[in-house]
Design a protein around this motif. Structure first.
Motif, PDB file in Angstrom:
ATOM      1  N   PHE A   1       0.844  -1.195   0.000  1.00  0.00           N
ATOM      2  CA  PHE A   1       0.000   0.000   0.000  1.00  0.00           C
ATOM      3  C   PHE A   1       0.881   1.247   0.000  1.00  0.00           C
ATOM      4  O   PHE A   1       1.879   1.317   0.722  1.00  0.00           O
TER       5      PHE A   1
ATOM      6  N   THR B   1      -0.171   4.133   1.039  1.00  0.00           N
ATOM      7  CA  THR B   1      -0.479   4.863   2.269  1.00  0.00           C
ATOM      8  C   THR B   1      -0.761   3.862   3.378  1.00  0.00           C
ATOM      9  O   THR B   1      -1.367   2.814   3.128  1.00  0.00           O
TER      10      THR B   1
ATOM     11  N   ALA C   1       3.296  -6.321   8.929  1.00  0.00           N
ATOM     12  CA  ALA C   1       3.524  -5.219   7.987  1.00  0.00           C
ATOM     13  C   ALA C   1       4.879  -4.599   8.275  1.00  0.00           C
ATOM     14  O   ALA C   1       5.346  -4.606   9.420  1.00  0.00           O
TER      15      ALA C   1
ATOM     16  N   LEU D   1       3.807   0.627   2.690  1.00  0.00           N
ATOM     17  CA  LEU D   1       3.651  -0.427   3.687  1.00  0.00           C
ATOM     18  C   LEU D   1       3.409  -1.763   2.995  1.00  0.00           C
ATOM     19  O   LEU D   1       2.442  -1.918   2.239  1.00  0.00           O
TER      20      LEU D   1
ATOM     21  N   TRP E   1      -8.632   4.835   2.782  1.00  0.00           N
ATOM     22  CA  TRP E   1      -9.378   3.658   3.214  1.00  0.00           C
ATOM     23  C   TRP E   1     -10.399   4.064   4.270  1.00  0.00           C
ATOM     24  O   TRP E   1     -10.270   5.067   4.932  1.00  0.00           O
TER      25      TRP E   1
ATOM     26  N   GLN F   1      -6.198  -6.149   7.817  1.00  0.00           N
ATOM     27  CA  GLN F   1      -5.393  -5.302   6.933  1.00  0.00           C
ATOM     28  C   GLN F   1      -5.507  -3.829   7.336  1.00  0.00           C
ATOM     29  O   GLN F   1      -4.498  -3.109   7.421  1.00  0.00           O
TER      30      GLN F   1
ATOM     31  N   ARG G   1      -2.679  -1.037   8.796  1.00  0.00           N
ATOM     32  CA  ARG G   1      -2.454   0.288   8.204  1.00  0.00           C
ATOM     33  C   ARG G   1      -2.717   1.384   9.243  1.00  0.00           C
ATOM     34  O   ARG G   1      -1.987   2.378   9.309  1.00  0.00           O
TER      35      ARG G   1
ATOM     36  N   THR H   1      -0.055   4.192  10.707  1.00  0.00           N
ATOM     37  CA  THR H   1      -0.413   5.605  10.675  1.00  0.00           C
ATOM     38  C   THR H   1      -0.380   6.200  12.073  1.00  0.00           C
ATOM     39  O   THR H   1       0.042   7.348  12.270  1.00  0.00           O
TER      40      THR H   1
END
Length: 446
Positions: free
Chosen positions: A46, A48, A121, A128, A224, A259, A263, A267
């Motif tokens: 990804f 982001t 990750a 990522l 997302w 998932q 992420r 972040t």
């Protein structure tokens, strides 16, 4: 003839599923194989969130142990191969970081709980890389754990959200129960739950990752959202239904949920990192968040930044419900650095507050007795604190609360009595020379 340095195992090559493997095709997974057997692996990259360079100042704050020995992102001191110097070097190298989140067959932990989906990750090519290891059946656990151990050998800094209390202890349990795969040794373990509570609980109340994404991280701007997300409480049942021959369709939502957690975790680190980096401007932060940051910095021993951040929070229009608490924090910081006059001014502001008035009056009584030597003022504030405490007294079933109130009342009464005694002695000393003059004059006349 020095022994060759061991090379970190590379990710297993994936075999494409055949036509009969409907679950793999549903999840977009490949089949990984090692000498323990097979498991599924889902790999995605990804753009982001983008890579966030860890700030050295932020890492020092995050890994500093508090006086209360909280586990806020500190280095793991148990079961580590790394020396403190090696752990620090690993922490400062983001190539050694591995974000981890699991989905399990139960939320209580224990030896009967399996991690059927392990999400991993790491930073790669500015974005990522996400890899999710999935058990089609409990018999594939050895294969999955072997692959996880290989990842941790390559990236021994674990980053989790409540992973110190749940995810990692559960996985340690599972490794131990295999009796074949050694528990991986971590260089460090950063857990983001406790810092998130310190920074945003005042504003949000709940600091679940979903709430942080919505109100702090602005995940939709990053591409997302959780509009069709599955509820965490339903995930174990979805897996058990699949094992019993039911539909596998809900498992696609479970994989997506995991998932998004990964992420969101990456972040969240970036956000905490920018807040703690002293080079970053805090002008855009909410006043309540600034107050939370001030409290966090104070617990980590950065008193100068804690003071300036608390002042910024008050200047940014801190809501009325938090202003007395922020004023109290400033007063305590001034007192600790020996600035009694500034502390006294702040305590005067709080003397009329319903919640903090007793403490403020007690502190002012101490200030006037010890520093200003104004015993009359000290007595007045001690008596005012005692009167406030007696007015606030309400019946309570908590024996500890009753005992704290009783001790404080006894302490204030002792202070008031001591001050009356000191005032009486001072008055007697002031009157004594006046009484001595006539006696001296009459002896001279004789």
């Amino acid at each position: 003839m020095k022994p060759a340095r061991g090379v970190a195992p590379r990710p297993a090559e994936l075999r494409a599923p055949d036509e009969t493997d409907s679950l793999s095709r549903l999840l977009g997974a490949g089949i990984a194989r090692n000498h323990y057997g097979e498991h599924l692996a889902i790999r995605n990259w990804f753009s982001t969130p983008e890579f966030a360079e860890p700030s050295r100042v932020a890492l020092e704050l995050l890994t500093k142990t508090t006086a209360a020995k909280r586990a806020d992102l500190k280095i793991c001191h148990y079961k580590m191969d790394a020396t403190p110097r090696q752990a620090k070097a690993a922490l400062e190298n983001p190539e050694k970081w591995l974000f981890l989140d699991t989905e399990t067959t139960g939320l209580a932990g224990g030896t009967g709980t399996y991690a059927f989906l392990v999400g991993l990750a790491w930073w790669d090519a500015g974005g990522l890389q996400v890899e999710q290891l999935f058990l089609r059946d409990f018999s594939e656990e050895h294969s999955l754990l072997h692959e996880l151990a290989a990842r941790l050998a390559e990236r021994p800094v674990l980053v989790t959200f409540n992973g110190k209390s749940f995810d990692w202890p559960l996985l340690e349990n599972r490794f131990t129960m295999t009796r074949a795969i050694k528990v991986p040794q971590l260089a460090a373990h950063l857990d983001l739950l406790h810092p998130a509570r310190a920074l945003w609980k005042l504003r949000l109340g709940s600091v679940r990752l979903v709430e942080l994404e919505r109100h702090v991280l602005d995940a939709e701007r990053l591409g997302w959202h959780r509009g069709d997300d599955v509820a965490s409480a339903q995930i174990p049942q979805f897996y058990f239904d699949y094992l019993r021959g039911g539909t596998a369709d809900p498992l696609a939502g479970v994989v997506k949920h995991n998932q998004m957690d990964l992420r969101g975790l990456a972040t969240l680190f970036g956000k905490i990192n920018s807040l703690l980096d002293e080079r970053q401007s805090l002008a855009a932060e909410a006043s309540v968040d600034l107050f939370g940051l001030s409290k966090f910095l104070q617990r980590r021993g950065d008193n100068e930044r804690a003071h300036s951040t608390c002042v910024k929070a008050l200047g940014a229009g801190l809501p009325a419900e938090f202003r007395p608490r922020a004023t109290r924090e400033l007063a305590m910081m001034a007192k600790r650095r020996g600035d009694g006059e500034s502390a006294a001014l702040l305590w005067h502001e709080l003397a009329g507050d319903p919640a903090d008035g007793v403490e403020a009056c007690e502190q002012l009584a101490m200030h006037y007795e010890r520093r200003a030597k104004d015993f009359e003022q000290a007595l007045a504030f001690a008596q005012l604190a005692l009167a406030k405490l007696q007015r606030q007294r309400t019946p309570s079933r908590d024996p500890y609360a009753r005992e704290r109130t009783r001790r404080l009342e006894e302490k204030l009464m002792c202070r008031a009595e001591r001050l009356r005694h000191r005032i009486g002695r001072s008055n007697a000393a002031n009157r004594a020379p006046l009484l001595a003059k006539p006696a001296a004059a009459s002896s001279g006349a004789q």
